[in-house]
Design a protein around this motif. Structure first.
Motif, PDB file in Angstrom:
ATOM      1  N   LYS A   9     -22.379  -0.747  19.735  1.00  0.00           N
ATOM      2  CA  LYS A   9     -21.385  -2.104  19.508  1.00  0.00           C
ATOM      3  C   LYS A   9     -21.645  -2.861  21.015  1.00  0.00           C
ATOM      4  CE  LYS A   9     -19.014  -1.300  15.553  1.00  0.00           C
ATOM      5  NZ  LYS A   9     -17.368  -1.316  14.859  1.00  0.00           N
ATOM      6  N   THR A  10     -21.800  -2.166  21.948  1.00  0.00           N
ATOM      7  CA  THR A  10     -21.576  -2.872  23.501  1.00  0.00           C
ATOM      8  C   THR A  10     -23.103  -3.269  23.936  1.00  0.00           C
ATOM      9  OG1 THR A  10     -21.937  -0.529  24.515  1.00  0.00           O
ATOM     10  CG2 THR A  10     -19.507  -1.245  23.953  1.00  0.00           C
ATOM     11  N   LYS A  11     -24.000  -2.867  23.253  1.00  0.00           N
ATOM     12  CA  LYS A  11     -25.332  -3.336  23.728  1.00  0.00           C
ATOM     13  C   LYS A  11     -25.926  -4.100  22.538  1.00  0.00           C
ATOM     14  CE  LYS A  11     -26.589   0.835  26.038  1.00  0.00           C
ATOM     15  NZ  LYS A  11     -27.719   2.024  26.174  1.00  0.00           N
ATOM     16  N   PHE A  12     -26.954  -4.975  23.312  1.00  0.00           N
ATOM     17  CA  PHE A  12     -27.711  -6.070  22.306  1.00  0.00           C
ATOM     18  C   PHE A  12     -28.581  -5.279  21.407  1.00  0.00           C
ATOM     19  CE2 PHE A  12     -28.465 -10.633  23.142  1.00  0.00           C
ATOM     20  CZ  PHE A  12     -27.546 -10.947  23.837  1.00  0.00           C
ATOM     21  N   ILE A  13     -28.328  -5.653  19.978  1.00  0.00           N
ATOM     22  CA  ILE A  13     -29.113  -5.349  19.068  1.00  0.00           C
ATOM     23  C   ILE A  13     -30.283  -6.159  18.617  1.00  0.00           C
ATOM     24  CG2 ILE A  13     -28.963  -4.384  16.707  1.00  0.00           C
ATOM     25  CD1 ILE A  13     -27.327  -2.809  18.571  1.00  0.00           C
ATOM     26  N   ALA A  62     -45.649  -8.494  18.005  1.00  0.00           N
ATOM     27  CA  ALA A  62     -44.030  -9.030  18.010  1.00  0.00           C
ATOM     28  C   ALA A  62     -43.820  -7.634  19.179  1.00  0.00           C
ATOM     29  CB  ALA A  62     -43.608  -8.583  16.862  1.00  0.00           C
ATOM     30  N   ILE A  63     -44.026  -6.469  18.959  1.00  0.00           N
ATOM     31  CA  ILE A  63     -43.780  -5.425  20.148  1.00  0.00           C
ATOM     32  C   ILE A  63     -44.217  -5.884  21.629  1.00  0.00           C
ATOM     33  CG2 ILE A  63     -44.006  -3.069  20.662  1.00  0.00           C
ATOM     34  CD1 ILE A  63     -44.522  -2.499  17.622  1.00  0.00           C
ATOM     35  N   ASN A  64     -45.236  -6.299  21.604  1.00  0.00           N
ATOM     36  CA  ASN A  64     -45.763  -6.765  23.117  1.00  0.00           C
ATOM     37  C   ASN A  64     -44.820  -7.946  23.649  1.00  0.00           C
ATOM     38  OD1 ASN A  64     -48.274  -5.730  24.440  1.00  0.00           O
ATOM     39  ND2 ASN A  64     -48.991  -5.796  22.334  1.00  0.00           N
ATOM     40  N   LYS A  65     -44.421  -8.981  22.716  1.00  0.00           N
ATOM     41  CA  LYS A  65     -43.524  -9.720  23.268  1.00  0.00           C
ATOM     42  C   LYS A  65     -42.157  -9.162  23.540  1.00  0.00           C
ATOM     43  CE  LYS A  65     -41.594 -14.159  23.620  1.00  0.00           C
ATOM     44  NZ  LYS A  65     -41.579 -14.975  22.289  1.00  0.00           N
ATOM     45  N   ASN A  70     -38.725  -7.882  28.971  1.00  0.00           N
ATOM     46  CA  ASN A  70     -38.132  -7.188  30.163  1.00  0.00           C
ATOM     47  C   ASN A  70     -36.819  -7.846  30.703  1.00  0.00           C
ATOM     48  OD1 ASN A  70     -38.567  -4.858  31.744  1.00  0.00           O
ATOM     49  ND2 ASN A  70     -38.953  -6.252  33.380  1.00  0.00           N
ATOM     50  N   THR A  71     -35.939  -8.409  29.859  1.00  0.00           N
ATOM     51  CA  THR A  71     -34.684  -9.008  30.334  1.00  0.00           C
ATOM     52  C   THR A  71     -33.517  -8.337  29.853  1.00  0.00           C
ATOM     53  OG1 THR A  71     -34.755 -10.202  28.212  1.00  0.00           O
ATOM     54  CG2 THR A  71     -35.657 -11.170  30.439  1.00  0.00           C
ATOM     55  N   ARG A  72     -33.689  -7.408  28.723  1.00  0.00           N
ATOM     56  CA  ARG A  72     -32.345  -6.809  28.347  1.00  0.00           C
ATOM     57  C   ARG A  72     -32.835  -5.356  27.962  1.00  0.00           C
ATOM     58  NH1 ARG A  72     -28.467 -10.332  28.084  1.00  0.00           N
ATOM     59  NH2 ARG A  72     -28.800 -12.465  27.527  1.00  0.00           N
ATOM     60  N   ASN A  73     -31.570  -4.395  27.928  1.00  0.00           N
ATOM     61  CA  ASN A  73     -31.870  -3.306  27.352  1.00  0.00           C
ATOM     62  C   ASN A  73     -31.598  -3.171  25.858  1.00  0.00           C
ATOM     63  OD1 ASN A  73     -32.498  -1.805  29.945  1.00  0.00           O
ATOM     64  ND2 ASN A  73     -30.262  -1.817  30.369  1.00  0.00           N
ATOM     65  N   PHE A  74     -32.412  -3.670  25.288  1.00  0.00           N
ATOM     66  CA  PHE A  74     -32.412  -3.820  23.783  1.00  0.00           C
ATOM     67  C   PHE A  74     -32.223  -2.639  23.078  1.00  0.00           C
ATOM     68  CE2 PHE A  74     -34.775  -8.030  23.923  1.00  0.00           C
ATOM     69  CZ  PHE A  74     -33.365  -8.736  23.567  1.00  0.00           C
ATOM     70  N   ILE A 119     -36.245  -1.570  32.618  1.00  0.00           N
ATOM     71  CA  ILE A 119     -35.458  -1.922  31.225  1.00  0.00           C
ATOM     72  C   ILE A 119     -36.116  -0.893  30.331  1.00  0.00           C
ATOM     73  CG2 ILE A 119     -35.293  -3.812  29.534  1.00  0.00           C
ATOM     74  CD1 ILE A 119     -34.274  -4.711  32.241  1.00  0.00           C
ATOM     75  N   TYR A 120     -34.982  -0.281  29.871  1.00  0.00           N
ATOM     76  CA  TYR A 120     -35.162   0.754  28.733  1.00  0.00           C
ATOM     77  C   TYR A 120     -34.999  -0.023  27.516  1.00  0.00           C
ATOM     78  CZ  TYR A 120     -35.594   4.002  32.459  1.00  0.00           C
ATOM     79  OH  TYR A 120     -35.887   4.689  33.727  1.00  0.00           O
TER      80      TYR A 120
END
Length: 458
Positions: A9-13, A62-65, A70-74, A119-120
């Motif tokens: 819950k603490t990371k971007f989904i 979509a995956i390439n996008k 490269n902005t968030r550890n999604f 970015i992981y």
């Protein structure tokens, strides 16, 4: 790429959605591949377009996008990308393939500037069977990058002696009694009377090397695959010097050897129930006072003689001797070579398809099936005697190394190699267009070769 079973819950989904069932948020972008972020809720959505139109190419776009953002550890909810004919396994495999290809570790770099923070991406997957298969996909993706690292290494470092040691190192930590690795030095190659291979090495400051990897994963079987990889660490063209617009990028001429080595490692690490050997001839093709000249005639390991009418057609010379070596030492039932062999294949198939020749329809169908599984594109090309006529037209030797008619050059090259296969089942793969594109080494066919071997049955 990391696989996880639960979201945090603490990371971007990040979730995918289709136009037909867009989330109930009012301000969400519904154009294809648009990403809408809700920072206060730690969630984001990417539009996958219409569910009816959804296919593998749209998924890959979509995956390439996402990967290049490269902005968030999604953390990515994999199941939300399932739809139409795309299942969870497809989704997971494509995320792994693309992320590792773009953001993979250990690719060659000589930059002195500080690397940007990595970015992981984490992929949320709950299906145990899919996870098990995904771990294999991840291993193979790492092997593709091993080949790409060798491809990208500059030729002032990656000479034949260095490359032989690097390939040996790839296998040093594998404890498998069915695996043997050895490297023949120049004197040992001379003892084998590999005259064609040695002729190309004459202009080099470095000794030729022949790397031999043998794996007997199914000792009860008489079937054996020989992988032959072209290992020209830099191709100047020799005395038929390449023009300046074609000489750059010739460090990629060892791609076949790197690809076969990586594929071989994958077959061993995945405990393939198959017998395989890899024969990798390594040298550069340079100019010196000792380098071979046009009109030279050499005797191959097979005993057949070749008149060199083009020193820039050197790949087929080293491959011919490597094919003979595989037959004399291992008696394979199936030979597959991989080579950045001809510029002519780029005229035929561009940088999209790998050219494939096969003497056996069943073997080609198996290769095509493996390529389709791994989403690599191949296109069958013809073997035909018309393309051998000029190769056999020498007044002084059994063959010329080049058909200088300017017609069907990739086919005549394949026909030349076929002459040394002694009627073994034979597949030739010309990756001159697909092996490396500009500054982007591709590691093409590593995945397909591994799949082909793992799927092999007597």
């Amino acid at each position: 790429m990391k696989l996880i079973s639960k979201e945090s819950k603490t990371k971007f989904i990040l979730k995918g959605f289709f136009e037909e069932n867009k989330p109930k948020n009012k301000n969400i972008l519904i154009s294809l591949n648009s990403i809408t972020e809700y920072v206060e809720k730690n969630e984001a959505f990417i539009c996958l377009g219409s569910k009816k139109s959804y296919n593998l190419n749209i998924l890959k776009d979509a995956i390439n996008k996402i990967v290049k953002l490269n902005t968030r550890n999604f953390q990515i909810d994999a199941k939300t990308f399932v739809g139409n004919n795309i299942n969870l396994e497809n989704v997971v495999n494509k995320f792994i393939d693309i992320d590792e290809y773009i953001n993979g570790e250990n690719l060659y770099s000589a930059k002195t500037s500080k690397k940007p923070e990595k970015i992981y991406l984490e992929l949320i997957v709950n299906d145990k069977e899919v996870i098990s298969k995904a771990n294999i996909t991840l291993k193979i993706a790492h092997l593709v990058n091993e080949a790409r690292r060798l491809q990208a290494t500059p030729p002032n470092i990656c000479n034949s002696e260095w490359l032989a040691k690097e390939i040996q190192t790839m296998f040093k930590d594998i404890k498998n009694p069915n695996l043997k690795v050895k490297v023949l030095n120049k004197k040992e190659i001379e003892k084998e009377k590999m005259g064609l291979f040695l002729s190309v090495n004459k202009g080099s400051a470095y000794e030729a090397r022949l790397v031999v990897v043998e794996y007997n994963g199914n000792p009860k079987s008489k079937e054996k695959i020989a992988l032959i990889g072209k290992g020209i660490t830099f191709d100047s063209g020799g005395y038929n010097l390449k023009p300046s617009q074609h000489i750059q990028g010739m460090k990629y001429d060892m791609s076949g050897a790197a690809i076969c080595a990586a594929a071989m490692k994958g077959i061993v690490e995945l405990n393939g129930k198959v017998n395989v050997c890899a024969i990798l001839p390594l040298t550069d093709n340079k100019i010196s006072s000792k380098a071979q000249t046009p009109d030279s005639i050499w005797t191959s390991m097979s005993g057949k003689t070749v008149e060199v009418n083009n020193t820039d057609a050197e790949g087929r010379l080293i491959l011919a001797d490597a094919i003979t070596y595989s037959i004399k030492k291992f008696n394979p039932t199936q030979i597959i070579d991989v080579a950045t062999l001809t510029g002519a294949i780029i005229i035929s198939l561009g940088t999209t398809f790998t050219g494939a020749w096969s003497t056996c329809d069943l073997a080609y169908e198996r290769l095509l099936k493996a390529a389709n599984k791994q989403d690599e594109l191949i296109w069958r090309m013809p073997f035909h005697e018309d393309f051998l006529k000029n190769i056999k037209a020498s007044n002084f030797a059994d063959y010329k190394n080049t058909d200088l008619s300017g017609k069907g050059g990739s086919i005549s090259a394949a026909m030349f190699l076929k002459e040394f296969t002694e009627n073994k089942k034979y597949i030739h793969l010309d990756i001159a267009g697909t092996g490396g594109d500009g500054e982007n080494p591709r590691g093409t066919m590593v995945k397909t070769l591994i799949q082909f071997a793992l799927d092999s049955k007597e």
